[in-house]
Scaffold this motif. Structure first.
Motif, PDB file in Angstrom:
ATOM      1  N   GLU A 504       0.848  -1.195   0.000  1.00 22.92           N
ATOM      2  CA  GLU A 504       0.000   0.000   0.000  1.00 22.92           C
ATOM      3  C   GLU A 504       0.879   1.239   0.000  1.00 22.92           C
ATOM      4  O   GLU A 504       1.741   1.389   0.868  1.00 22.92           O
ATOM      5  CB  GLU A 504      -0.921   0.031   1.219  1.00 22.92           C
ATOM      6  CG  GLU A 504      -1.757   1.300   1.300  1.00 22.92           C
ATOM      7  CD  GLU A 504      -2.650   1.359   2.529  1.00 22.92           C
ATOM      8  OE1 GLU A 504      -2.949   2.470   2.992  1.00 22.92           O
ATOM      9  OE2 GLU A 504      -3.025   0.274   3.033  1.00 22.92           O
ATOM     10  N   GLY A 533      -3.304   4.415  -0.491  1.00 20.62           N
ATOM     11  CA  GLY A 533      -4.007   4.879   0.697  1.00 20.62           C
ATOM     12  C   GLY A 533      -4.178   6.384   0.656  1.00 20.62           C
ATOM     13  O   GLY A 533      -3.209   7.114   0.469  1.00 20.62           O
ATOM     14  N   HIS A 565      -7.342   2.470  -0.585  1.00 20.93           N
ATOM     15  CA  HIS A 565      -7.643   2.398   0.841  1.00 20.93           C
ATOM     16  C   HIS A 565      -8.086   3.788   1.274  1.00 20.93           C
ATOM     17  O   HIS A 565      -7.291   4.721   1.320  1.00 20.93           O
ATOM     18  CB  HIS A 565      -6.409   1.954   1.616  1.00 20.93           C
ATOM     19  CG  HIS A 565      -6.619   1.893   3.101  1.00 20.93           C
ATOM     20  ND1 HIS A 565      -5.607   1.611   3.982  1.00 20.93           N
ATOM     21  CD2 HIS A 565      -7.732   2.069   3.872  1.00 20.93           C
ATOM     22  CE1 HIS A 565      -6.079   1.635   5.217  1.00 20.93           C
ATOM     23  NE2 HIS A 565      -7.366   1.916   5.173  1.00 20.93           N
ATOM     24  N   LEU A 597     -10.897  -0.391   0.123  1.00 16.91           N
ATOM     25  CA  LEU A 597     -10.828  -0.648   1.557  1.00 16.91           C
ATOM     26  C   LEU A 597     -11.313   0.611   2.252  1.00 16.91           C
ATOM     27  O   LEU A 597     -10.940   1.723   1.866  1.00 16.91           O
ATOM     28  CB  LEU A 597      -9.403  -0.938   2.010  1.00 16.91           C
ATOM     29  CG  LEU A 597      -8.723  -2.248   1.599  1.00 16.91           C
ATOM     30  CD1 LEU A 597      -8.351  -2.246   0.132  1.00 16.91           C
ATOM     31  CD2 LEU A 597      -7.501  -2.477   2.472  1.00 16.91           C
TER      32      LEU A 597
END
Length: 641
Positions: A504, A533, A565, A597
């Motif tokens: 990530e 992210g 994310h 996510l």
């Protein structure tokens, strides 16, 4: 109620019902309704009331309610039509009536108790009736009086809703029906429901791009005169919905495209003036009728004027009584309106999931409530979701399962379930213990956070220890993922060396929306499954800033990124604001087709991998996953508390 003088501006359902209720409570009071149009002048077709609203009418005025029921049609089901499927959902109760008939009954009922009805009598501003003790302003969403006193009422009007146009039709519909149709211009959808024998309302919605592609922007401009209908759109929509109309025509009555306008007011009264109905508030018609709210306002205002000693006290009591219910309806209406504005992005979904996404668009009905009403339909979408989740050749266990507990293919890696845990942001022994603890608790994904101090890697001495940790984690069926800052190549190399395949890349807030952000995966090693992210901007997903954020996320897909994310901040990071973050996740997923996510609020823990019968938040996660609004939830396992 002591005798008073009441002036009502607006002869719609709110004003007429209020006039009758006031005269019933105070027969010696003077009640005059001022309406600029003729008695039979009305736009629109049918009006819908829920069973709960009809019960409120019954309590307030049994005689009028009886007349309304006699002139209405009633149904309990709704039907969604998508991709040649017709899915019916039962357990609802609706009553619909012709707007023209409704007005006639309310006019007769108000006149029968002595209210004076003045038609063709326009009141430019309500303060011209200042001799009245109370002036009830009920002249609609475009009220001239409310505009003149906008600062005093604290008025806001948002006209950014989706495009819609209102028709009638002699086509037969036995219940409220929602057909969705793909065309060469783009998708269209309709709300159709019967309101009298032989006639139904037929409201069509679409997005702006489709509307323009079909030439409806031009025809709308040509049909602006009062009473003129958009005949180009009528003919084209008759062809588009031919199958659902069974060849019947669309009926017009000032039918032209418009954007829904959301009206809010900080206060509903000023001096001796009080607002009700669309003058005070509006809510998108997809969650109910503005007429419903208007007539419920009339009931509450009449009651307050009857029980309070002063007009000021009555206005305060009326607003205290009605505002919570109105705000609740508007809170449900906002995501519903956004759903209708963006339904084109979901047309690719299978009917089972499309229908479930539709049912859960407002959050007004809990999962348990949906299960009670639509047990067979919910079982159907859960079975479909489980089949889609099953890796090739690996059958799933029989029986109901939470969506959280089902596997997910993320890039080239299959996760055992859809819950992720973020381990403590350290690189030493404490972090390794936390990673293993998450695996033992049952997380499908554990995030190893190495992003705190910038580009770096753990010491070579830790290589063997991390390899051992990764092996132990996988023994529990958990997959590790390392979190790194953009540009941290050493960390990526170390992750690969210890056997971690998922990476990530955390994009700093300042880089979101920039070229640096969209190339976040460029330094990933070949074969890595990479996620980005990002912090969720503290804005709503339908504002200009939110749209830019969505486009930026969509651009990530072209860089080889496998998922996003989303980390809510501020109000979106709370239980109360999580629904807004979920809307972000939903739209990112639809725009980009990337896996998403989403962090859950602090305090949310995951404790039931094989059951969705636990805490209320667990069913919210089940619902969010089942509807396709996100792919993985980030939460703390109960075992680690």
């Amino acid at each position: 109620m002591r005798p008073q003088t009441f002036a009502v501006v607006g002869g719609g359902p709110a004003g007429l019902f209020l006039a009758r209720l006031l005269k019933l409570r105070a027969p010696r009071s003077s009640v005059t309704v001022h309406e600029r149009n003729a008695p039979d002048a009305t736009f629109g077709f049918g009006v819908v009331f829920s069973d709960r609203t009809m019960a409120a009418f019954e309590r307030a005025d049994p005689q009028t309610c009886r007349r309304l029921r006699e002139a209405s049609v009633h149904w309990t089901d709704m039907e969604l039509r998508h991709q040649a499927r017709r899915i019916r959902y039962g357990g609802y109760g609706f009553t619909a009536i012709s707007r023209r008939t409704l007005l006639r009954i309310l006019q007769e009922q108000a006149a029968a108790v002595g209210a004076e009805l003045r038609f063709h009598h326009e009141v430019p501003l309500a303060d011209s009736l200042s001799d009245a003790d109370v002036i009830a302003v009920a002249d609609g969403a475009n009220s001239a009086t409310r505009r003149a006193y906008a600062d005093d009422f604290g008025t806001t009007v948002d006209a950014s809703g989706p495009q819609y146009i209102w028709f009638g039709t002699p086509a037969r519909f036995d219940q409220v029906t929602f057909p969705f149709v793909e065309t060469r211009f783009g998708p269209f959808a309709a709300h159709a429901y019967p309101y009298e024998n032989g006639t139904s309302t037929f409201i069509v919605e679409t997005d702006t791009a489709t509307w323009r592609a079909a030439g409806m922007d031009v025809s709308t401009g040509e049909a602006q005169a009062p009473g003129v209908s958009d005949t180009h759109s009528k003919k084209l929509l008759e062809e588009i919905f031919k199958e659902h109309l069974d060849g019947h025509p669309l009926l017009v009555n000032n039918s032209k495209w418009a954007r829904f306008r959301v009206v809010r007011n900080r206060t509903w009264s000023h001096r001796n003036m009080v607002l009700l109905g669309d003058t005070a508030h509006t809510a998108h018609f997809s969650v109910g009728s503005g007429t419903k709210m208007a007539m419920e306002d009339a009931i509450a205002l009449a009651e307050a004027l009857d029980t309070e000693e002063t007009a000021t006290g009555a206005f305060r009591a009326y607003e205290t009584e009605r505002r919570p219910a109105v705000l609740r309806t508007q809170d449900w209406a906002a995501p519903s309106m956004r759903w209708w504005a963006t339904f084109a992005q979901r047309m690719h979904r299978e009917p089972e999931q499309f229908g479930f996404h539709f049912l859960t668009r407002t959050g007004a009905i809990s999962y348990a409530g949906l299960k009670r009403r639509h047990a067979a339909r919910i079982d159907e979408v859960e079975s479909w979701f489980a089949r889609q989740a099953a890796p090739d050749g690996l059958p799933l266990p029989e029986g109901p399962r939470s969506a959280v507990s089902l596997p997910l293919a993320l890039g080239g890696t299959v996760l055992a379930n859809r819950v992720a845990t973020v381990a403590a942001p350290d690189t030493g022994e404490a972090q390794r213990r936390d990673v293993e603890s998450s695996a033992r608790a049952g997380s499908g994904l554990v995030v190893v956070d190495w992003s705190a101090t910038g580009p770096r890697r753990p010491s070579d001495d830790g290589l063997a220890d991390w390899r051992t940790t990764v092996d132990r984690v996988r023994e529990h069926g958990t997959e590790p993922m390392v979190r790194l800052r953009v540009g941290d190549g050493e960390g990526a190399e170390f992750a690969r060396a210890v056997g971690i395949r998922l990476i990530e890349r955390v994009v700093p807030a300042a880089a979101v929306g920039t070229a640096a952000g969209t190339t976040a995966s460029s330094d990933a090693l070949a074969g890595d499954t990479t996620l980005v992210g990002v912090a969720c901007p503290p804005v709503s997903a339908w504002t200009a800033e939110g749209e830019d954020f969505l486009r930026w996320c969509s651009d990530l897909a072209s860089t080889g990124v496998d998922g996003v994310h989303l980390m809510p901040t501020g109000a979106e990071a709370t239980s109360e604001g999580w629904g807004r973050a979920l809307e972000y996740a939903d739209r990112i997923r639809e725009w980009s087709r990337l896996a998403v996510l989403l962090d859950t609020p602090d305090g949310w823990v995951w404790s039931a991998p094989d059951s969705h019968r636990g805490e209320a938040w667990a069913t919210r996660l089940h619902t969010a996953l089942l509807s396709g609004r996100l792919d993985i939830v980030v939460a703390r396992p109960l075992a680690r508390l």
